[in-house]
Design a protein around this motif. Sequence first.
Motif, PDB file in Angstrom:
ATOM      1  N   PHE A 174       0.832  -1.206   0.000  1.00  0.00           N
ATOM      2  CA  PHE A 174       0.000   0.000   0.000  1.00  0.00           C
ATOM      3  C   PHE A 174       0.867   1.257   0.000  1.00  0.00           C
ATOM      4  O   PHE A 174       0.588   2.222  -0.725  1.00  0.00           O
ATOM      5  N   LYS A 175       1.912   1.265   0.817  1.00  0.00           N
ATOM      6  CA  LYS A 175       2.814   2.418   0.858  1.00  0.00           C
ATOM      7  C   LYS A 175       3.511   2.617  -0.483  1.00  0.00           C
ATOM      8  O   LYS A 175       3.673   3.751  -0.943  1.00  0.00           O
ATOM      9  N   PHE A 176       3.914   1.501  -1.107  1.00  0.00           N
ATOM     10  CA  PHE A 176       4.568   1.612  -2.415  1.00  0.00           C
ATOM     11  C   PHE A 176       3.613   2.208  -3.443  1.00  0.00           C
ATOM     12  O   PHE A 176       3.986   3.101  -4.217  1.00  0.00           O
ATOM     13  N   GLU A 177       2.369   1.709  -3.473  1.00  0.00           N
ATOM     14  CA  GLU A 177       1.373   2.237  -4.409  1.00  0.00           C
ATOM     15  C   GLU A 177       1.136   3.727  -4.157  1.00  0.00           C
ATOM     16  O   GLU A 177       0.974   4.513  -5.098  1.00  0.00           O
ATOM     17  N   LEU A 178       1.121   4.105  -2.887  1.00  0.00           N
ATOM     18  CA  LEU A 178       0.837   5.486  -2.515  1.00  0.00           C
ATOM     19  C   LEU A 178       1.933   6.433  -2.990  1.00  0.00           C
ATOM     20  O   LEU A 178       1.667   7.421  -3.698  1.00  0.00           O
ATOM     21  N   TYR A 179       3.175   6.126  -2.633  1.00  0.00           N
ATOM     22  CA  TYR A 179       4.291   7.020  -2.980  1.00  0.00           C
ATOM     23  C   TYR A 179       4.649   6.925  -4.465  1.00  0.00           C
ATOM     24  O   TYR A 179       4.974   7.940  -5.093  1.00  0.00           O
ATOM     25  N   PHE A 180       4.600   5.731  -5.008  1.00  0.00           N
ATOM     26  CA  PHE A 180       4.887   5.587  -6.438  1.00  0.00           C
ATOM     27  C   PHE A 180       3.798   6.257  -7.274  1.00  0.00           C
ATOM     28  O   PHE A 180       4.093   6.882  -8.306  1.00  0.00           O
ATOM     29  N   LEU A 183       4.458   9.934  -7.365  1.00  0.00           N
ATOM     30  CA  LEU A 183       5.525  10.229  -8.317  1.00  0.00           C
ATOM     31  C   LEU A 183       5.017  10.187  -9.756  1.00  0.00           C
ATOM     32  O   LEU A 183       5.358  11.045 -10.580  1.00  0.00           O
ATOM     33  N   VAL A 184       4.174   9.203 -10.047  1.00  0.00           N
ATOM     34  CA  VAL A 184       3.632   9.058 -11.402  1.00  0.00           C
ATOM     35  C   VAL A 184       2.782  10.260 -11.788  1.00  0.00           C
ATOM     36  O   VAL A 184       2.943  10.833 -12.882  1.00  0.00           O
ATOM     37  N   PHE A 185       1.890  10.693 -10.900  1.00  0.00           N
ATOM     38  CA  PHE A 185       0.989  11.791 -11.254  1.00  0.00           C
ATOM     39  C   PHE A 185       1.687  13.142 -11.240  1.00  0.00           C
ATOM     40  O   PHE A 185       1.273  14.065 -11.953  1.00  0.00           O
ATOM     41  N   VAL A 186       2.742  13.288 -10.450  1.00  0.00           N
ATOM     42  CA  VAL A 186       3.569  14.491 -10.552  1.00  0.00           C
ATOM     43  C   VAL A 186       4.245  14.519 -11.927  1.00  0.00           C
ATOM     44  O   VAL A 186       4.360  15.574 -12.559  1.00  0.00           O
ATOM     45  N   GLY A 187       4.681  13.351 -12.379  1.00  0.00           N
ATOM     46  CA  GLY A 187       5.240  13.259 -13.721  1.00  0.00           C
ATOM     47  C   GLY A 187       4.221  13.614 -14.784  1.00  0.00           C
ATOM     48  O   GLY A 187       4.549  14.271 -15.792  1.00  0.00           O
TER      49      GLY A 187
END
Length: 246
Positions: A174-180, A183-187
């Motif tokens: 869950f933490k990986f999905e959250l932070y990743f 990062l994806v949507f900032v990109g």
Amino acid sequence: MDAFTSFFDSTSNRWNYNSLMNFRQISPKVQNHLKQVYFTLCFAVVAAAVGAYLHVLFHVGGLLTTLACVGTSVWLLSTPPREERKRVSLLLASSLFQGASIGPLIDLAIQIDPSLIFSAFVGTSLAFACFSGAALVAKRREYLYLGGLVSSGLSILLWLHFASSIFGGSTALFKFELYFGLLVFVGYIVVDTQEIVERAHLGDLDYVKHALTLFTDLAAVFVRILIIMMKNSAQKNEEKKKKRRD
């Protein structure tokens, strides 16, 4: 990941007053288009805030508002650009339904700490302004190559979410999905901003559609930042309770 590292490195080398004022590569026509896009985006954000407030008052947010958000967005995209007022109304309706759909999360944040909502909004606004501004002052098409990376990242997120819904998830996943995902949507903010500029140079001045694109990115970033802040605040509260018991 190297692409994102190079983005931050190159951005830090350009952030000065002269670079912020460097819009010579963007024609006056495109600059006016961007003003329309961001102005319309502000109204969409206000509509989303109204939708979230309606949920707090009447608990209207849920599956129906999510489906309504998707439906009005598809309706907007299928409406001809000449029907400008109708498309703006559909954008505001879609934003209202999106805000109502986020309403349960905001309601939970209010129970934990009401100040989290304002902090998340400020953090989202700063992130959007920085990354969208970086895309505007960068050379044309410089960051469009990131489109493949962020699309691949989004695909990974969808597959992870699908797998966790079937096999069950873990806290680490869950933490990986959250932070990743953040990062994806900032990109996506960077890529979509440059794509909007490039499309405008080619004659695509559909500011309503472009505002919808940026609003989608903004909402996704806001949700993830708010969840991160809520988790951190909840952990701090638990630690305080443990200390009091000890």
